[in-house]
Design a protein around this motif. Structure first.
Motif, PDB file in Angstrom:
ATOM      1  N   SER A   1      45.436  44.030  41.395  1.00 59.54           N
ATOM      2  CA  SER A   1      44.333  43.079  41.271  1.00 59.54           C
ATOM      3  C   SER A   1      44.829  41.698  40.835  1.00 59.54           C
ATOM      4  CB  SER A   1      43.270  43.600  40.300  1.00 59.54           C
ATOM      5  OG  SER A   1      43.752  43.602  38.980  1.00 59.54           O
ATOM      6  N   THR A  27      42.637  31.534  34.497  1.00 56.85           N
ATOM      7  CA  THR A  27      42.511  32.346  35.701  1.00 56.85           C
ATOM      8  C   THR A  27      43.141  33.727  35.568  1.00 56.85           C
ATOM      9  OG1 THR A  27      44.456  31.223  36.579  1.00 56.85           O
ATOM     10  CG2 THR A  27      42.325  30.395  37.266  1.00 56.85           C
ATOM     11  N   ALA A  42      40.870  35.810  33.430  1.00 54.14           N
ATOM     12  CA  ALA A  42      39.661  36.100  34.196  1.00 54.14           C
ATOM     13  C   ALA A  42      39.941  37.156  35.271  1.00 54.14           C
ATOM     14  CB  ALA A  42      39.106  34.828  34.824  1.00 54.14           C
ATOM     15  N   ALA A  43      41.116  37.079  35.888  1.00 54.87           N
ATOM     16  CA  ALA A  43      41.476  38.083  36.895  1.00 54.87           C
ATOM     17  C   ALA A  43      41.609  39.468  36.262  1.00 54.87           C
ATOM     18  CB  ALA A  43      42.770  37.694  37.590  1.00 54.87           C
ATOM     19  N   ARG A  57      40.042  40.444  33.545  1.00 54.90           N
ATOM     20  CA  ARG A  57      38.668  40.858  33.214  1.00 54.90           C
ATOM     21  C   ARG A  57      37.927  41.329  34.466  1.00 54.90           C
ATOM     22  NH1 ARG A  57      35.846  39.338  28.782  1.00 54.90           N
ATOM     23  NH2 ARG A  57      34.131  38.535  30.043  1.00 54.90           N
ATOM     24  N   ALA A  58      38.092  40.611  35.584  1.00 52.39           N
ATOM     25  CA  ALA A  58      37.436  41.026  36.830  1.00 52.39           C
ATOM     26  C   ALA A  58      38.005  42.358  37.310  1.00 52.39           C
ATOM     27  CB  ALA A  58      37.622  39.952  37.896  1.00 52.39           C
ATOM     28  N   SER A  94      34.553  43.372  34.715  1.00 54.19           N
ATOM     29  CA  SER A  94      33.660  42.415  34.061  1.00 54.19           C
ATOM     30  C   SER A  94      32.756  41.745  35.093  1.00 54.19           C
ATOM     31  CB  SER A  94      34.475  41.345  33.323  1.00 54.19           C
ATOM     32  OG  SER A  94      33.620  40.353  32.807  1.00 54.19           O
ATOM     33  N   ALA A  95      31.471  41.665  34.792  1.00 56.51           N
ATOM     34  CA  ALA A  95      30.517  41.008  35.688  1.00 56.51           C
ATOM     35  C   ALA A  95      30.636  39.495  35.599  1.00 56.51           C
ATOM     36  CB  ALA A  95      29.090  41.445  35.339  1.00 56.51           C
ATOM     37  N   ALA A  96      31.064  38.973  34.467  1.00 55.20           N
ATOM     38  CA  ALA A  96      31.205  37.529  34.269  1.00 55.20           C
ATOM     39  C   ALA A  96      32.573  37.241  33.644  1.00 55.20           C
ATOM     40  CB  ALA A  96      30.088  37.009  33.380  1.00 55.20           C
ATOM     41  N   PRO A  97      33.638  37.252  34.451  1.00 56.03           N
ATOM     42  CA  PRO A  97      34.979  37.122  33.885  1.00 56.03           C
ATOM     43  C   PRO A  97      35.267  35.762  33.247  1.00 56.03           C
ATOM     44  CG  PRO A  97      35.079  37.162  36.285  1.00 56.03           C
ATOM     45  CD  PRO A  97      33.668  37.457  35.895  1.00 56.03           C
TER      46      PRO A  97
END
Length: 191
Positions: free
Chosen positions: A44, A147, A150-151, A153-154, A158-161
């Motif tokens: 991912s 980023t 956030a990646a 978390r995604a 996560s729905a809102a990374p």
């Protein structure tokens, strides 16, 4: 090398404790699950890292790296006065700062290493004050867009990374400020 020893010791301790407690089946299952999760996370992250590494190469190829260096030059003259005199070193520092601003972590590392090597020339194996400040800037790094985090978390669902932006901004600005202040104080104490 040291981390290999630490990780190896942790694995050995897990196996020994699992054998001593009669729970080797659970240790084996946890090891396989951890390996599966690690592979999924790497896959991912690979797309995001490739995207932003390509973006940084695009900046270099189209000349924006030099423009970023010019944008950062006033700040860098104060933080890294010796390095700001060398265009190639400043290009590497600017690219490193840009990658860190975008939260690219691993994409920033080669540029940071290139800048550090150039700054270390003539230092006779000794870390200069400027090199220490570069390490602080690179390690603490102000991030406008985290980023990589956030990646992760995604990738973990996560729905809102990006909902962590305010916390990242505050913590990264504080960490860089405290790191640079500590570096300045240590410069004065050592002299």
């Amino acid at each position: 090398m040291a981390m290999a020893i630490v990780w190896g010791a942790m694995v050995m301790a897990s196996v020994v404790c699992g054998m001593a407690g009669g729970r080797m089946a659970q240790v084996s299952a946890a090891a396989l699950e951890g390996a599966r999760a690690a592979v999924e996370l790497c896959i991912s992250l690979a797309g995001v890292l490739c995207l932003w590494s390509g973006f940084m190469e695009l900046l270099k190829q189209c000349g924006l790296e030099r423009k970023l260096a010019a944008l950062f030059r006033p700040l860098m003259r104060r933080l890294l006065p010796q390095a700001s005199r060398d265009a190639e070193t400043m290009a590497a520092v600017s690219g490193n700062l840009s990658a860190n601003l975008l939260g690219l972590g691993n994409a920033a590392t080669p540029l940071g290493i290139r800048a550090a090597r150039r700054m270390a020339l003539g230092a006779e194996g000794r870390a200069t004050d400027e090199l220490c400040r570069l390490v602080v800037l690179n390690t603490a790094s102000v991030q406008l867009l985290p980023t990589t985090v956030a990646a992760v978390r995604a990738g973990c669902g996560s729905a809102a990374p990006f909902d962590i932006l305010p916390a990242v901004w505050v913590s990264s600005i504080l960490s860089v400020s405290v790191g640079l202040l500590a570096a300045r104080l240590l410069e004065r104490v050592v002299r």
